[in-house]
Design an enzyme around this catalytic site. Structure first.
Site, PDB file in Angstrom:
ATOM      1  NE  ARG A  25      -9.745  17.711  38.611  1.00 51.86           N
ATOM      2  CZ  ARG A  25     -11.079  17.859  38.694  1.00 51.86           C
ATOM      3  NH1 ARG A  25     -11.767  18.203  37.620  1.00 51.86           N
ATOM      4  NH2 ARG A  25     -11.715  17.658  39.818  1.00 51.86           N
ATOM      5  CB  ILE A  51     -13.480  22.077  40.224  1.00 51.07           C
ATOM      6  CG1 ILE A  51     -13.083  21.469  38.863  1.00 51.07           C
ATOM      7  CG2 ILE A  51     -12.623  21.473  41.320  1.00 51.07           C
ATOM      8  CD1 ILE A  51     -11.627  21.771  38.467  1.00 51.07           C
ATOM      9  CB  SER A  52     -17.556  18.459  38.243  1.00 50.29           C
ATOM     10  OG  SER A  52     -18.621  19.363  38.306  1.00 50.29           O
ATOM     11  CD  GLN A  53     -16.288  11.616  40.592  1.00 50.67           C
ATOM     12  OE1 GLN A  53     -17.476  11.826  40.384  1.00 50.67           O
ATOM     13  NE2 GLN A  53     -15.833  10.467  41.031  1.00 50.67           N
TER      14      GLN A  53
END
Ligand code: SAH
Length: 214
Positions: A25, A51-53
């Site tokens: 990530r 950027i999403s969780q």
């Protein structure tokens, strides 16, 4: 991420947990945020986007019920992280991003990780991708005021769509399954995504609460 954030919240699908365990990530994030790259939150990626969780990525991916054979449409490439997770779990990913610099950065990162089953296009994703339709699954990672008609048309019978729908500041994550030409929706959770901006969604980044989905 997998042991502390995903499994305790009920993400059970081993293929998804493996994919999230595999894709690095931090590569998708600026070095200044690397100490927080695997934390339980979204992070900025520039251009006022995020950027999403990790949990949200897992939940949305799980709802798509991918087995490895699917052609998936993603709206909102952003960092490209969700795109990589999809590429691990489906046959081919068609991803659309409206901001050129984000699309190019994502492309470079995904090339660096050797993903060969991802196509990225810079365009307004509220039109979908008619030339490549129909899709087995559609994932929208920006909040829409309503479901753009193109997604309903471009989803295969039996196909799944996951999309946050609501106002600009908060939404409900909806899962739809196409049946008999229409889509049957269920609500999964409340969520906060950046706005989906385009011809069939919010018109501008700054717009207050006006809905323009005619
Ligand atoms: N899945 C991405 C989320 C990025 S945020 C990630 O985790 O990194 C949502 C993205 O949707 C932003 O990059 C934004 O530019 C993009 N977006 C918003 N409206 C769009 C549209 N109409 N077409 C394509 N991309 C859009």
């Amino acid at each position: 991420m997998v042991d502390e954030q995903l499994i305790p919240r009920g993400i059970m699908d081993k293929r998804i947990l493996d994919a999230i365990g595999k894709v690095p990530r931090h590569i998708f994030i600026e070095e200044a945020f690397w100490d927080r790259a695997y934390g339980d939150h979204a992070l900025p990626i520039g251009e006022r986007q995020s950027i999403s969780q990790p949990y949200m990525v897992a939940l949305m991916t799980e709802a798509l019920e991918l087995t490895g054979t699917e052609r998936v449409l993603e709206i909102g490439t952003g960092s490209g992280y969700q795109t990589a997770i999809l590429a691990e779990l489906a046959a081919k990913v068609y991803s659309i991003e409206r901001i050129k610099v984000l699309a190019h950065r994502a492309r470079m990162i995904l090339d660096g990780l050797n993903y060969l089953n991802i196509v990225i296009k810079v365009f307004d994703g509220t039109y979908g991708w008619p030339d490549e339709a129909p899709f087995d699954a559609i994932i929208v990672t920006a909040g829409a005021p309503a479901i753009p008609q193109a997604y309903i048309e471009q989803l295969k019978e039996g196909g799944r769509i996951i999309i946050p729908v609501g106002d600009r500041s908060s939404q409900v994550l909806k899962k739809g399954v196409k049946m008999g030409g229409g889509i049957v929706f269920t609500d999964l959770t409340s969520c906060i995504f950046v706005p989906l901006i385009g011809a069939f969604a919010w018109k501008k980044e700054e717009d207050s609460d006006r809905r323009n989905n005619n």
